[in-house]
Design a protein around this motif. Structure first.
Motif, short mmCIF file in Angstrom:
data_model
loop_
_atom_site.label_atom_id
_atom_site.label_comp_id
_atom_site.label_asym_id
_atom_site.label_seq_id
_atom_site.Cartn_x
_atom_site.Cartn_y
_atom_site.Cartn_z
N ALA A 30 1.12 3.47 7.06
CA ALA A 30 0.91 4.10 8.36
C ALA A 30 -0.19 3.36 9.11
CB ALA A 30 0.54 5.56 8.19
N GLY A 31 0.19 2.75 10.20
CA GLY A 31 -0.77 2.14 11.11
C GLY A 31 -1.06 3.12 12.22
N PRO A 32 -1.80 2.70 13.22
CA PRO A 32 -2.16 3.61 14.30
C PRO A 32 -0.98 3.99 15.19
CG PRO A 32 -2.99 1.42 14.76
CD PRO A 32 -2.42 1.39 13.37
N GLU A 33 0.09 3.18 15.19
CA GLU A 33 1.20 3.42 16.09
C GLU A 33 2.44 4.00 15.42
OE1 GLU A 33 2.02 -0.04 18.43
OE2 GLU A 33 -0.10 -0.39 18.82
N GLU A 34 2.72 3.59 14.20
CA GLU A 34 3.91 4.08 13.52
C GLU A 34 3.82 3.88 12.02
OE1 GLU A 34 7.63 1.56 14.11
OE2 GLU A 34 6.39 0.94 15.80
N VAL A 35 4.80 4.43 11.32
CA VAL A 35 4.85 4.34 9.87
C VAL A 35 5.96 3.36 9.49
CG1 VAL A 35 5.30 5.60 7.73
CG2 VAL A 35 4.04 6.70 9.60
N PHE A 36 5.66 2.50 8.52
CA PHE A 36 6.63 1.53 8.03
C PHE A 36 6.99 1.87 6.59
CE2 PHE A 36 4.30 -0.62 11.31
CZ PHE A 36 5.28 -1.30 12.00
N ALA A 37 8.27 1.93 6.30
CA ALA A 37 8.74 2.03 4.92
C ALA A 37 8.95 0.60 4.45
CB ALA A 37 10.03 2.83 4.84
N LEU A 38 8.21 0.18 3.45
CA LEU A 38 8.26 -1.19 2.98
C LEU A 38 9.32 -1.34 1.88
CD1 LEU A 38 4.44 -1.98 2.70
CD2 LEU A 38 5.95 -2.32 4.67
N ASP A 39 10.23 -2.28 2.08
CA ASP A 39 11.19 -2.56 1.01
C ASP A 39 10.46 -3.34 -0.09
OD1 ASP A 39 11.07 -5.28 1.76
OD2 ASP A 39 12.99 -5.23 2.79
N GLU A 40 11.19 -3.69 -1.13
CA GLU A 40 10.58 -4.35 -2.29
C GLU A 40 9.86 -5.64 -1.92
OE1 GLU A 40 12.11 -6.64 -6.32
OE2 GLU A 40 13.40 -5.11 -5.44
N VAL A 41 10.48 -6.45 -1.08
CA VAL A 41 9.87 -7.74 -0.70
C VAL A 41 8.66 -7.51 0.20
CG1 VAL A 41 10.27 -9.91 0.54
CG2 VAL A 41 12.03 -9.01 -0.99
N ALA A 42 8.79 -6.62 1.16
CA ALA A 42 7.65 -6.32 2.06
C ALA A 42 6.48 -5.76 1.26
CB ALA A 42 8.08 -5.36 3.15
N PHE A 44 5.83 -6.39 -1.89
CA PHE A 44 5.29 -7.53 -2.65
C PHE A 44 4.31 -8.31 -1.78
CE2 PHE A 44 5.33 -11.97 -3.89
CZ PHE A 44 5.14 -11.91 -5.27
N ILE A 45 4.71 -8.59 -0.55
CA ILE A 45 3.84 -9.34 0.36
C ILE A 45 2.61 -8.52 0.71
CG2 ILE A 45 3.67 -10.33 2.69
CD1 ILE A 45 6.79 -10.88 2.39
N TRP A 46 2.81 -7.27 1.13
CA TRP A 46 1.70 -6.43 1.57
C TRP A 46 0.63 -6.27 0.49
CZ3 TRP A 46 -0.15 -1.71 -0.10
CH2 TRP A 46 -1.15 -1.16 0.72
N ARG A 47 1.05 -6.10 -0.75
CA ARG A 47 0.09 -5.91 -1.85
C ARG A 47 -0.78 -7.14 -2.07
NH1 ARG A 47 0.05 -1.19 -3.80
NH2 ARG A 47 1.90 0.11 -3.93
N ARG A 48 -0.32 -8.28 -1.62
CA ARG A 48 -1.10 -9.51 -1.79
C ARG A 48 -1.98 -9.85 -0.59
NH1 ARG A 48 2.65 -8.94 -5.02
NH2 ARG A 48 2.71 -9.90 -7.07
N ILE A 49 -1.90 -9.08 0.47
CA ILE A 49 -2.77 -9.31 1.62
C ILE A 49 -4.17 -8.84 1.23
CG2 ILE A 49 -3.27 -8.62 4.00
CD1 ILE A 49 -0.24 -8.31 4.39
N ASP A 50 -5.08 -9.81 1.13
CA ASP A 50 -6.42 -9.50 0.64
C ASP A 50 -7.53 -10.08 1.52
OD1 ASP A 50 -6.24 -12.19 0.08
OD2 ASP A 50 -6.41 -11.97 -2.09
N LEU A 58 0.86 -16.68 0.62
CA LEU A 58 1.78 -15.55 0.42
C LEU A 58 3.21 -16.03 0.30
CD1 LEU A 58 0.18 -13.10 3.01
CD2 LEU A 58 0.03 -12.92 0.52
N GLY A 59 3.57 -17.04 1.10
CA GLY A 59 4.91 -17.62 1.02
C GLY A 59 5.15 -18.28 -0.33
N ALA A 60 4.15 -18.98 -0.84
CA ALA A 60 4.28 -19.62 -2.16
C ALA A 60 4.45 -18.57 -3.25
CB ALA A 60 3.08 -20.51 -2.44
N ASP A 61 3.68 -17.48 -3.16
CA ASP A 61 3.82 -16.38 -4.13
C ASP A 61 5.23 -15.78 -4.08
OD1 ASP A 61 1.13 -16.70 -4.77
OD2 ASP A 61 0.47 -14.87 -3.74
N LEU A 80 7.34 -10.87 8.75
CA LEU A 80 6.80 -9.56 8.39
C LEU A 80 5.40 -9.38 8.97
CD1 LEU A 80 6.93 -6.85 6.83
CD2 LEU A 80 5.90 -8.08 4.90
N ILE A 81 4.55 -10.37 8.82
CA ILE A 81 3.17 -10.28 9.32
C ILE A 81 3.19 -10.07 10.83
CG2 ILE A 81 1.00 -11.54 9.62
CD1 ILE A 81 1.63 -10.55 6.70
N THR A 82 4.04 -10.81 11.53
CA THR A 82 4.15 -10.67 12.98
C THR A 82 4.54 -9.25 13.36
OG1 THR A 82 4.73 -12.99 13.24
CG2 THR A 82 5.35 -11.51 15.03
#
Length: 98
Positions: A30-42, A44-50, A58-61, A80-82
């Motif tokens: 949940a961001g300030p504007e809306e809620v995103f349901a993340l699929d498995e790949v999203a 995976f990416i989101w959990r690595r944003i540090d 992130l692309g290499a991972d 996805l990031i965009t």
């Protein structure tokens, strides 16, 4: 949008005010504007944003995890990031320090 718009050295960061919940096995961001349901790949990416890993990192991972082309994976990450940035769910810190 693709990796041409968000170059590999771009570093995405999580927002301090984001809310994350797992509901029925799906991660919801949940961001300030809306809620995103993340699929498995999203997820995976989101959990690595540090705040340190670049889009290229992130692309290499992603490529290693799913056995896909690194260029394709970087484009998928950039897309996805965009989307998440455009809705205020995450931010861009800029290039990593040298």
């Amino acid at each position: 949008m693709s990796a041409d718009v968000l170059p590999g050295p771009t570093v995405p960061v999580r927002r301090l005010d984001e809310r994350v919940r797992r509901y029925q096995g799906i991660v919801h961001l949940a961001g300030p504007e809306e809620v995103f349901a993340l699929d498995e790949v999203a997820e995976f990416i989101w959990r690595r944003i540090d705040g340190r890993r670049t889009i290229a990192d992130l692309g290499a991972d992603l490529a290693a995890e799913y056995d896909i082309d690194v260029g394709e994976a970087c484009n998928d990450v950039a897309d996805l990031i965009t989307e998440l940035v455009s809705h205020g769910a995450i931010a861009i810190a800029g290039p990593p320090p040298t």
